[in-house]
Design a protein around this motif. Structure first.
Motif, PDB file in Angstrom:
ATOM      1  N   UNK A 171       0.817  -1.211   0.000  1.00 38.03           N
ATOM      2  CA  UNK A 171       0.000   0.000   0.000  1.00 38.03           C
ATOM      3  C   UNK A 171       0.850   1.260   0.000  1.00 38.03           C
ATOM      4  N   UNK A 172       1.955   1.231   0.764  1.00 36.49           N
ATOM      5  CA  UNK A 172       2.871   2.371   0.754  1.00 36.49           C
ATOM      6  C   UNK A 172       3.445   2.600  -0.636  1.00 36.49           C
ATOM      7  N   UNK A 173       3.875   1.513  -1.286  1.00 39.73           N
ATOM      8  CA  UNK A 173       4.441   1.632  -2.628  1.00 39.73           C
ATOM      9  C   UNK A 173       3.403   2.119  -3.624  1.00 39.73           C
ATOM     10  N   UNK A 174       2.186   1.592  -3.533  1.00 37.62           N
ATOM     11  CA  UNK A 174       1.136   1.988  -4.468  1.00 37.62           C
ATOM     12  C   UNK A 174       0.775   3.459  -4.315  1.00 37.62           C
ATOM     13  N   UNK A 175       0.736   3.941  -3.071  1.00 34.06           N
ATOM     14  CA  UNK A 175       0.395   5.347  -2.847  1.00 34.06           C
ATOM     15  C   UNK A 175       1.432   6.262  -3.485  1.00 34.06           C
ATOM     16  N   UNK A 176       2.715   5.925  -3.331  1.00 32.41           N
ATOM     17  CA  UNK A 176       3.768   6.732  -3.954  1.00 32.41           C
ATOM     18  C   UNK A 176       3.670   6.654  -5.471  1.00 32.41           C
ATOM     19  N   UNK A 177       3.481   5.450  -5.987  1.00 34.34           N
ATOM     20  CA  UNK A 177       3.440   5.273  -7.435  1.00 34.34           C
ATOM     21  C   UNK A 177       2.255   6.000  -8.055  1.00 34.34           C
ATOM     22  N   UNK A 200      -2.431  -0.185 -15.892  1.00 34.09           N
ATOM     23  CA  UNK A 200      -1.441  -1.233 -16.093  1.00 34.09           C
ATOM     24  C   UNK A 200      -0.711  -1.590 -14.805  1.00 34.09           C
ATOM     25  N   UNK A 201      -0.298  -0.573 -14.047  1.00 28.40           N
ATOM     26  CA  UNK A 201       0.595  -0.800 -12.913  1.00 28.40           C
ATOM     27  C   UNK A 201      -0.121  -0.995 -11.576  1.00 28.40           C
ATOM     28  N   UNK A 202      -1.337  -0.465 -11.459  1.00 25.70           N
ATOM     29  CA  UNK A 202      -2.011  -0.494 -10.167  1.00 25.70           C
ATOM     30  C   UNK A 202      -3.324  -1.273 -10.152  1.00 25.70           C
ATOM     31  N   UNK A 203      -3.908  -1.493 -11.311  1.00 25.48           N
ATOM     32  CA  UNK A 203      -5.247  -2.075 -11.334  1.00 25.48           C
ATOM     33  C   UNK A 203      -5.330  -3.439 -11.998  1.00 25.48           C
ATOM     34  N   UNK A 215       0.541  -4.934  -6.595  1.00 31.00           N
ATOM     35  CA  UNK A 215      -0.063  -3.655  -6.254  1.00 31.00           C
ATOM     36  C   UNK A 215      -1.572  -3.634  -6.475  1.00 31.00           C
ATOM     37  N   UNK A 216      -2.097  -4.639  -7.158  1.00 32.25           N
ATOM     38  CA  UNK A 216      -3.511  -4.604  -7.500  1.00 32.25           C
ATOM     39  C   UNK A 216      -4.359  -4.575  -6.223  1.00 32.25           C
ATOM     40  N   UNK A 226      -9.759  12.729  -7.953  1.00 29.59           N
ATOM     41  CA  UNK A 226      -8.323  12.996  -7.934  1.00 29.59           C
ATOM     42  C   UNK A 226      -7.616  12.271  -6.793  1.00 29.59           C
ATOM     43  N   UNK A 227      -8.376  11.625  -5.897  1.00 29.29           N
ATOM     44  CA  UNK A 227      -7.795  10.976  -4.724  1.00 29.29           C
ATOM     45  C   UNK A 227      -8.066   9.478  -4.787  1.00 29.29           C
ATOM     46  N   UNK A 228      -7.028   8.683  -4.632  1.00 29.01           N
ATOM     47  CA  UNK A 228      -7.163   7.238  -4.514  1.00 29.01           C
ATOM     48  C   UNK A 228      -6.816   6.865  -3.077  1.00 29.01           C
ATOM     49  N   UNK A 229      -7.762   6.279  -2.373  1.00 33.94           N
ATOM     50  CA  UNK A 229      -7.613   5.985  -0.946  1.00 33.94           C
ATOM     51  C   UNK A 229      -6.969   4.617  -0.758  1.00 33.94           C
ATOM     52  N   UNK A 230      -6.081   4.523   0.207  1.00 32.17           N
ATOM     53  CA  UNK A 230      -5.475   3.246   0.560  1.00 32.17           C
ATOM     54  C   UNK A 230      -6.530   2.287   1.109  1.00 32.17           C
ATOM     55  N   UNK A 231      -6.344   1.012   0.889  1.00 34.56           N
ATOM     56  CA  UNK A 231      -7.218   0.009   1.495  1.00 34.56           C
ATOM     57  C   UNK A 231      -6.705  -0.423   2.869  1.00 34.56           C
ATOM     58  N   UNK A 232      -5.388  -0.352   3.083  1.00 36.55           N
ATOM     59  CA  UNK A 232      -4.781  -0.745   4.352  1.00 36.55           C
ATOM     60  C   UNK A 232      -4.052   0.465   4.916  1.00 36.55           C
TER      61      UNK A 232
END
Length: 253
Positions: A171-177, A200-203, A215-216, A226-232
């Motif tokens: 989740x940390x990596x996905x948020x940065x990416x 491609x990279x996140x979904x 990362x999926x 404009x905001x993607x919320x973390x799940x964890x």
């Protein structure tokens, strides 16, 4: 240690590049916080080979040093905050130098990348060269190589050390990416369509070569597009004096 996959290419540069001018050009605006933290230079005495953090006591020693000011801190929170610095530098380098700078085949594998530690925290990244000039449609390749060769084993080590779910660190990596893709494409639109790159990279459950995408599902959309919320939750708020992660935090939603 670095196993190249079928999508990867040799990492040696194919022409000289004025590294200082490249960094001055790309480590600006949204990436300005990385100015002075990323260097293209021969390995120096202050830089620890990232491979050492993946093998042996170096990672535990760095986390212990980072945790000391926080007293009896939650080790999950210590490791999570550490990973945010670590992932931020590596993903930021690929986004800024690679996408915004028009380079590819960056030397971001653990045997090539050097990490500068200050108080245990990753404070700098040293790369031996700036790759080669990118061709169209190569924007995602260095990210996939980074996650496969470097961040995946780091997530495994951090998860084992902190006794935390790997999903916390992914989740940390996905948020940065997710953030870095949009910023790099805004700086250099020809780097690609940010929506397609996020897909491609996140979904997508698999990457183009059929390998699983760790990362999926790490991020989810909310009312604000404009905001993607973390799940964890990243749980870094458990450290005294460290704030939460703002609008992407899943707590209270």
């Amino acid at each position: 240690m670095f196993a190249m996959n079928a999508m990867a290419e040799p990492s040696a540069p194919d022409e000289p590049i004025a590294d200082d001018r490249l960094l001055e050009r790309v480590l600006t605006g949204s990436f300005a916080h990385l100015a002075g933290r990323i260097a293209i230079a021969p390995p120096g005495p202050r830089a620890v080979a990232a491979a050492r953090l993946l093998d042996g006591p170096a990672l535990a020693e760095a986390l212990d040093l980072q945790a000391a000011p926080f007293g009896d801190a939650d080790r999950r929170a210590v490791a999570s905050l550490w990973s945010q610095y670590y992932f931020g530098a590596l993903i930021g380098a690929v986004a800024a130098i690679g996408m915004a700078g028009g380079r590819t085949a960056l030397p971001i594998d653990p045997d090539a990348a050097g990490i500068v530690l200050e108080g245990g925290l990753p404070a700098g990244l040293v790369l031996p060269h700036a790759g080669r000039t990118a061709r169209p449609s190569e924007a995602a390749r260095d990210f996939i190589a980074l996650f496969r060769s470097h961040l995946s084993p780091m997530v495994d080590r951090l998860s084992a050390h902190a006794k935390a779910s790997p999903r916390l660190f992914w989740g940390n990596a996905a948020a940065v990416l997710g953030w870095a893709l949009g910023e790099a494409c805004a700086m250099r639109p020809e780097a690609g369509d940010p929506a397609l790159l996020r897909q491609l990279l996140l979904e997508d459950a698999q990457w183009p070569d059929g390998g699983p995408n760790p990362l999926v599902g790490a991020l989810k959309s909310c009312d604000d597009p404009a905001v993607a919320v973390r799940r964890v939750c990243c749980v870094r708020y458990l450290l005294p004096g460290i704030p939460g992660c703002g609008p992407i935090c899943p707590l209270g939603r």
